[in-house]
Design a protein around this motif. Structure first.
Motif, PDB file in Angstrom:
ATOM      1  N   ALA A 121       8.485 -58.991  29.591  1.00 41.73           N
ATOM      2  CA  ALA A 121       7.861 -57.677  29.386  1.00 41.73           C
ATOM      3  C   ALA A 121       8.225 -57.191  28.007  1.00 41.73           C
ATOM      4  CB  ALA A 121       8.353 -56.691  30.441  1.00 41.73           C
ATOM      5  N   GLU A 122       7.239 -56.899  27.163  1.00 37.68           N
ATOM      6  CA  GLU A 122       7.514 -56.380  25.823  1.00 37.68           C
ATOM      7  C   GLU A 122       7.829 -54.892  25.919  1.00 37.68           C
ATOM      8  OE1 GLU A 122       7.277 -59.797  23.542  1.00 37.68           O
ATOM      9  OE2 GLU A 122       7.844 -57.762  22.996  1.00 37.68           O
ATOM     10  N   SER A 123       8.881 -54.487  25.228  1.00 44.57           N
ATOM     11  CA  SER A 123       9.376 -53.130  25.413  1.00 44.57           C
ATOM     12  C   SER A 123       8.620 -52.082  24.617  1.00 44.57           C
ATOM     13  CB  SER A 123      10.848 -53.076  25.015  1.00 44.57           C
ATOM     14  OG  SER A 123      10.952 -53.264  23.625  1.00 44.57           O
ATOM     15  N   ASN A 124       7.684 -52.486  23.770  1.00 42.19           N
ATOM     16  CA  ASN A 124       6.963 -51.473  23.021  1.00 42.19           C
ATOM     17  C   ASN A 124       5.738 -50.967  23.768  1.00 42.19           C
ATOM     18  OD1 ASN A 124       5.808 -53.995  22.740  1.00 42.19           O
ATOM     19  ND2 ASN A 124       4.738 -53.439  20.849  1.00 42.19           N
ATOM     20  N   VAL A 125       5.641 -51.337  25.026  1.00 39.15           N
ATOM     21  CA  VAL A 125       4.545 -50.861  25.869  1.00 39.15           C
ATOM     22  C   VAL A 125       5.118 -49.889  26.885  1.00 39.15           C
ATOM     23  CG1 VAL A 125       2.718 -51.522  27.463  1.00 39.15           C
ATOM     24  CG2 VAL A 125       3.337 -53.042  25.591  1.00 39.15           C
ATOM     25  N   SER A 126       4.559 -48.695  26.949  1.00 40.95           N
ATOM     26  CA  SER A 126       5.045 -47.720  27.929  1.00 40.95           C
ATOM     27  C   SER A 126       4.579 -48.099  29.323  1.00 40.95           C
ATOM     28  CB  SER A 126       4.521 -46.325  27.582  1.00 40.95           C
ATOM     29  OG  SER A 126       5.008 -45.915  26.339  1.00 40.95           O
ATOM     30  N   ARG A 127       5.433 -47.845  30.301  1.00 40.24           N
ATOM     31  CA  ARG A 127       5.013 -48.049  31.682  1.00 40.24           C
ATOM     32  C   ARG A 127       5.706 -47.015  32.546  1.00 40.24           C
ATOM     33  NH1 ARG A 127       8.144 -53.520  33.362  1.00 40.24           N
ATOM     34  NH2 ARG A 127       6.762 -54.326  31.782  1.00 40.24           N
ATOM     35  N   LYS A 128       5.122 -46.740  33.677  1.00 40.99           N
ATOM     36  CA  LYS A 128       5.715 -45.732  34.554  1.00 40.99           C
ATOM     37  C   LYS A 128       6.785 -46.355  35.426  1.00 40.99           C
ATOM     38  CE  LYS A 128       2.065 -42.321  34.915  1.00 40.99           C
ATOM     39  NZ  LYS A 128       1.221 -41.565  35.845  1.00 40.99           N
ATOM     40  N   ALA A 129       7.880 -45.631  35.599  1.00 41.69           N
ATOM     41  CA  ALA A 129       8.926 -46.065  36.507  1.00 41.69           C
ATOM     42  C   ALA A 129       8.517 -45.729  37.931  1.00 41.69           C
ATOM     43  CB  ALA A 129      10.244 -45.367  36.151  1.00 41.69           C
ATOM     44  N   TYR A 171      10.090 -47.116  25.425  1.00 39.56           N
ATOM     45  CA  TYR A 171      10.978 -48.192  25.038  1.00 39.56           C
ATOM     46  C   TYR A 171      11.197 -48.197  23.526  1.00 39.56           C
ATOM     47  CZ  TYR A 171       9.381 -49.723  29.602  1.00 39.56           C
ATOM     48  OH  TYR A 171       9.060 -49.790  30.916  1.00 39.56           O
ATOM     49  N   SER A 172      12.233 -48.917  23.175  1.00 37.42           N
ATOM     50  CA  SER A 172      12.548 -49.134  21.756  1.00 37.42           C
ATOM     51  C   SER A 172      12.650 -47.819  20.999  1.00 37.42           C
ATOM     52  CB  SER A 172      11.498 -50.022  21.090  1.00 37.42           C
ATOM     53  OG  SER A 172      11.985 -50.510  19.860  1.00 37.42           O
ATOM     54  N   ARG A 173      13.246 -46.808  21.657  1.00 39.44           N
ATOM     55  CA  ARG A 173      13.453 -45.535  20.980  1.00 39.44           C
ATOM     56  C   ARG A 173      14.658 -45.657  20.050  1.00 39.44           C
ATOM     57  NH1 ARG A 173      16.669 -41.156  22.079  1.00 39.44           N
ATOM     58  NH2 ARG A 173      17.280 -41.985  24.085  1.00 39.44           N
ATOM     59  N   LEU A 174      14.456 -45.374  18.816  1.00 41.56           N
ATOM     60  CA  LEU A 174      15.502 -45.513  17.814  1.00 41.56           C
ATOM     61  C   LEU A 174      16.059 -44.154  17.442  1.00 41.56           C
ATOM     62  CD1 LEU A 174      17.106 -46.875  15.522  1.00 41.56           C
ATOM     63  CD2 LEU A 174      15.055 -46.709  14.117  1.00 41.56           C
ATOM     64  N   VAL A 175      17.374 -44.087  17.475  1.00 37.21           N
ATOM     65  CA  VAL A 175      18.025 -42.881  16.975  1.00 37.21           C
ATOM     66  C   VAL A 175      18.991 -43.322  15.888  1.00 37.21           C
ATOM     67  CG1 VAL A 175      19.505 -40.929  17.517  1.00 37.21           C
ATOM     68  CG2 VAL A 175      17.836 -41.736  19.192  1.00 37.21           C
ATOM     69  N   GLY A 176      18.847 -42.803  14.695  1.00 33.82           N
ATOM     70  CA  GLY A 176      19.721 -43.188  13.589  1.00 33.82           C
ATOM     71  C   GLY A 176      20.697 -42.074  13.289  1.00 33.82           C
ATOM     72  N   LEU A 177      21.875 -42.466  12.867  1.00 33.74           N
ATOM     73  CA  LEU A 177      22.884 -41.484  12.488  1.00 33.74           C
ATOM     74  C   LEU A 177      23.610 -41.995  11.262  1.00 33.74           C
ATOM     75  CD1 LEU A 177      24.516 -38.918  13.163  1.00 33.74           C
ATOM     76  CD2 LEU A 177      26.105 -40.403  14.350  1.00 33.74           C
ATOM     77  N   ALA A 178      23.538 -41.270  10.192  1.00 35.42           N
ATOM     78  CA  ALA A 178      24.291 -41.640   8.995  1.00 35.42           C
ATOM     79  C   ALA A 178      25.633 -40.931   9.040  1.00 35.42           C
ATOM     80  CB  ALA A 178      23.518 -41.216   7.751  1.00 35.42           C
ATOM     81  N   LEU A 179      26.700 -41.695   8.907  1.00 35.35           N
ATOM     82  CA  LEU A 179      28.033 -41.109   8.897  1.00 35.35           C
ATOM     83  C   LEU A 179      28.322 -40.656   7.468  1.00 35.35           C
ATOM     84  CD1 LEU A 179      29.917 -43.682  11.102  1.00 35.35           C
ATOM     85  CD2 LEU A 179      28.804 -41.565  11.762  1.00 35.35           C
ATOM     86  N   ALA A 180      28.205 -39.376   7.238  1.00 39.03           N
ATOM     87  CA  ALA A 180      28.358 -38.846   5.888  1.00 39.03           C
ATOM     88  C   ALA A 180      29.695 -39.279   5.316  1.00 39.03           C
ATOM     89  CB  ALA A 180      28.275 -37.327   5.932  1.00 39.03           C
ATOM     90  N   GLU A 187      12.686 -54.880  15.820  1.00 42.58           N
ATOM     91  CA  GLU A 187      13.328 -53.833  16.624  1.00 42.58           C
ATOM     92  C   GLU A 187      12.589 -53.620  17.945  1.00 42.58           C
ATOM     93  OE1 GLU A 187      14.072 -50.324  14.335  1.00 42.58           O
ATOM     94  OE2 GLU A 187      15.494 -51.335  13.000  1.00 42.58           O
ATOM     95  N   LYS A 188      12.179 -54.724  18.557  1.00 37.61           N
ATOM     96  CA  LYS A 188      11.537 -54.692  19.861  1.00 37.61           C
ATOM     97  C   LYS A 188      12.327 -55.564  20.839  1.00 37.61           C
ATOM     98  CE  LYS A 188       6.869 -53.975  18.028  1.00 37.61           C
ATOM     99  NZ  LYS A 188       5.489 -54.548  17.937  1.00 37.61           N
ATOM    100  N   PHE A 189      12.240 -55.173  22.115  1.00 39.64           N
ATOM    101  CA  PHE A 189      12.908 -55.906  23.179  1.00 39.64           C
ATOM    102  C   PHE A 189      11.934 -56.848  23.877  1.00 39.64           C
ATOM    103  CE2 PHE A 189      15.587 -52.137  22.826  1.00 39.64           C
ATOM    104  CZ  PHE A 189      16.866 -52.654  22.968  1.00 39.64           C
ATOM    105  N   SER A 190      12.490 -57.942  24.381  1.00 32.37           N
ATOM    106  CA  SER A 190      11.790 -58.801  25.329  1.00 32.37           C
ATOM    107  C   SER A 190      12.680 -58.936  26.553  1.00 32.37           C
ATOM    108  CB  SER A 190      11.506 -60.185  24.733  1.00 32.37           C
ATOM    109  OG  SER A 190      10.654 -60.093  23.618  1.00 32.37           O
ATOM    110  N   ALA A 191      12.152 -58.580  27.716  1.00 25.77           N
ATOM    111  CA  ALA A 191      12.941 -58.566  28.952  1.00 25.77           C
ATOM    112  C   ALA A 191      12.490 -59.692  29.871  1.00 25.77           C
ATOM    113  CB  ALA A 191      12.788 -57.219  29.651  1.00 25.77           C
ATOM    114  N   TYR A 192      13.461 -60.395  30.444  1.00 25.40           N
ATOM    115  CA  TYR A 192      13.184 -61.494  31.353  1.00 25.40           C
ATOM    116  C   TYR A 192      13.942 -61.235  32.647  1.00 25.40           C
ATOM    117  CZ  TYR A 192      11.955 -63.619  26.854  1.00 25.40           C
ATOM    118  OH  TYR A 192      11.422 -63.874  25.610  1.00 25.40           O
ATOM    119  N   THR A 193      13.238 -60.932  33.703  1.00 29.79           N
ATOM    120  CA  THR A 193      13.860 -60.595  34.975  1.00 29.79           C
ATOM    121  C   THR A 193      14.000 -61.838  35.837  1.00 29.79           C
ATOM    122  OG1 THR A 193      12.782 -58.445  34.852  1.00 29.79           O
ATOM    123  CG2 THR A 193      13.774 -59.040  36.944  1.00 29.79           C
ATOM    124  N   PHE A 194      15.145 -61.976  36.466  1.00 32.17           N
ATOM    125  CA  PHE A 194      15.383 -63.114  37.350  1.00 32.17           C
ATOM    126  C   PHE A 194      14.353 -63.111  38.482  1.00 32.17           C
ATOM    127  CE2 PHE A 194      17.828 -65.443  40.615  1.00 32.17           C
ATOM    128  CZ  PHE A 194      18.165 -66.567  39.869  1.00 32.17           C
TER     129      PHE A 194
END
Length: 585
Positions: A9-17, A25-34, A354-361
């Motif tokens: 499952a490619e993580s850049n596709v939205s799906r309902k839980a 998916y693939s939400r990026l939050v950046g933080l620069a440590l001043a 910066e995308k995920f690929s998920a493989y479920t057992f």
């Protein structure tokens, strides 16, 4: 062996839980440590073993109320509103010194002085000047709040059996927790019933606890259940009831001395709340990656720039399953992989896209994947898994074939279950399993697929969480007996090294393959120990806080014997998680 295929499952596709909520998916939050600290990626200078940095912005002396110098006290400096702090230790003269700091207003505080009352002052750091902050420390006002769990247990009134009851039932995954709460007998009994009757190590929060045996019934149905609950609650009421016990004369384990005070900690606050870093890993570029066992986050710190990022991984394709990951390993392209810890499956993060690929057992039943390791040469992702009832498998996933291969791990004669608490792939791809219930190391030969079992010399050692050195020797923690174990595949023998600390409880090892030094976290004592195999010397360092449950010591690529650089993640009982850089010389 079982082979099967399952889609990704490619993580850049939205799906309902399942419950109608939308996951992005693939939400990026950046933080620069001043730029709080100008030392950044500079190497420490090995010429001066006392203060191996050229410039200093802050120094001071720590003394007792009698005017005696105090060695081994940890002092932290953190800029106002900063997200990064540094901690150093006082020497035999009670002196401490920080490297150069960026100008600003800093909180300078006693980070650790077990058995003594902490203190805090403010200091203005100016460019080109060295500020001075001195401390005078007296006995702790509330002793049980200023000591480790080991010190607390060693000083409790009661029989060895009573203390063992608390140690075994309340202090493994909850180090520090009982000594920070007070209840009467009725309420302690409610807490004990709840904690013993549920587990956080399940596919759902608050799952009913049971033995890891096929057909096991809930723990609450076991004989003497209420009698044991009452014994635990009675003793907790005695030592942490409404009336405090007198620990003013408690005997505290010795503070660090000598070389164990030559240490510099850099602590990075994780940029989201309630973080619990179960595992970290350092890639060949020096980037520090973390997984969170409570939240579906994978994060990365760039030590050169101080930038931190984290991404939200896709949810497992199973209903009613909690998120969270554990161990991290890298493929041939240095992409990190981590497991779906509580449901079964693996996740790849592509560092370029910066995308995920998920493989479920493919098995839809509840399943744990707690360990993971890659074999880049064969493009395999190794793991171990169990069904929560004692049936364990080791196996690997081949992403290019979408194929799962499993090896069932047989029970030892006379055992109802197996039990794996960590596994390691060496440089050749051979797989090693730490079997805590069987107290042995199992080796799976990558070429012949033959499994060979090697028992630990000390019975019931509880081997767990290991790493390999430059000679492909396997190092692991022996949790129950306070030792570090080493398996040599050339001789087929296991050597054990005793840790000089009561209730050491080593959680796991990490090997600096530049030096072959072996690092191990002692999370109940809030210490980090290192073994130099060539000399047999072992040292212990205080961690900069108590009850942080430091995990996964991993070496930086540029670590050397003169300037060792180790990274840790924390899974704290109080406050938010941190990444900790540990520099020793």
């Amino acid at each position: 062996m079982v082979g099967d295929q399952f889609g990704k499952a490619e993580s850049n596709v939205s799906r309902k839980a399942e419950r109608g909520r939308t996951m992005k998916y693939s939400r990026l939050v950046g933080l620069a440590l001043a730029g709080m600290l100008t030392l950044g990626s500079q190497r420490l200078l090995a010429a001066d073993l006392k203060y191996p940095f050229a410039e200093s912005s802050l120094r001071g002396v720590v003394k007792s109320q009698k005017g005696e110098p105090l060695e081994g006290i940890l002092v932290r400096a953190k800029r106002e509103k900063g997200v990064m702090g540094r901690t150093v230790a006082s020497d035999a003269q009670g002196q401490y010194r920080f490297p150069k700091l960026e100008p600003g207003r800093y909180a300078v505080e006693i980070a650790r002085a077990d058995g003594l009352e902490p203190a805090r002052q403010m200091a203005d750091i100016q460019d080109g000047r060295e500020s001075t902050v001195d401390f005078t420390l007296g006995p702790a006002k509330e002793m049980d709040q200023q000591i480790t769990s080991v010190d607390w247990l060693l000083n409790l009134p009661g029989t060895p059996d009573q203390i063992k009851l608390i140690s075994d039932n309340c202090m493994h995954c909850h180090t520090g927790t009982p000594q920070n709460f007070r209840f009467d007998k009725e309420n302690w009994l409610k807490v004990v019933r709840f904690m013993r009757g549920t587990t956080v190590h399940g596919a759902e929060w608050g799952a009913i606890s049971h033995d890891p045996f096929p057909g096991a019934r809930p723990d609450s149905e076991s004989p003497n259940w209420e009698e044991e609950n009452a014994l635990i609650a009675n003793f907790l009421t005695r030592v942490r009831g409404p009336e405090p016990i007198d620990l003013s004369k408690a005997k505290i384990l010795p503070r660090p001395t000598g070389r164990s005070t030559r240490v510099l900690f850099t602590e990075y606050d994780i940029p989201y709340p309630n973080a619990e870093l179960h595992d970290i890993e350092v890639d060949r570029y020096g980037m520090v990656w973390w997984s969170d066992w409570r939240w579906p986050y994978l994060g990365m710190l760039n030590p050169e720039t101080g930038e931190m990022k984290y991404w939200e991984s896709p949810p497992p394709n199973k209903p009613e399953v909690r998120p969270g990951g554990q161990e991290i390993s890298f493929d041939k392209d240095e992409n990190p992989w981590t497991p779906f810890a509580w449901s079964g499956g693996v996740v790849k993060f592509d560092r370029k896209t910066e995308k995920f690929s998920a493989y479920t057992f493919p098995d839809r039943a509840p399943r744990r994947f707690l360990s993971l390791g890659t074999d880049p040469a064969r493009n395999r992702v190794w793991f171990h898994t169990d069904d929560y009832y004692g049936t364990y498998y080791s196996g690997f996933f081949e992403p290019d074939k979408k194929k799962w291969t499993l090896y069932e791990i047989p029970f030892k004669p006379g055992k109802k279950a197996s039990g794996i608490y960590g596994d390691v792939s060496d440089s050749k791809g051979n797989r090693y399993l730490m079997k805590h219930r069987d107290s042995d190391i199992d080796r799976i030969d990558v070429e012949t697929e033959q499994l060979t079992r090697y028992p630990t010399p000390t019975p019931n050692a509880f081997p767990r969480r290991g790493d390999y050195d430059s000679q492909d020797r396997i190092w692991f923690a022996e949790y129950n007996v306070g030792q570090i174990g080493m398996f040599d595949p050339k001789t087929g023998k296991i050597t054990e090294h005793k840790i000089d600390l009561p209730m050491a409880l080593p959680y796991g090892t990490g090997v600096d393959r530049n030096t072959d030094w072996v690092w191990v976290e002692l999370y109940r004592a809030d210490r980090l120990a290192v073994l130099e195999p060539k000399t047999g010397e072992m040292r212990q360092y205080w961690l900069p806080e108590r009850h942080v449950m430091g995990r996964s010591p991993r070496a930086a690529p540029n670590s050397t014997a003169d300037h060792s650089i180790i990274w840790l993640g924390t899974l704290p009982k109080y406050g938010n998680a941190k990444l900790i850089k540990v520099e020793t010389w």
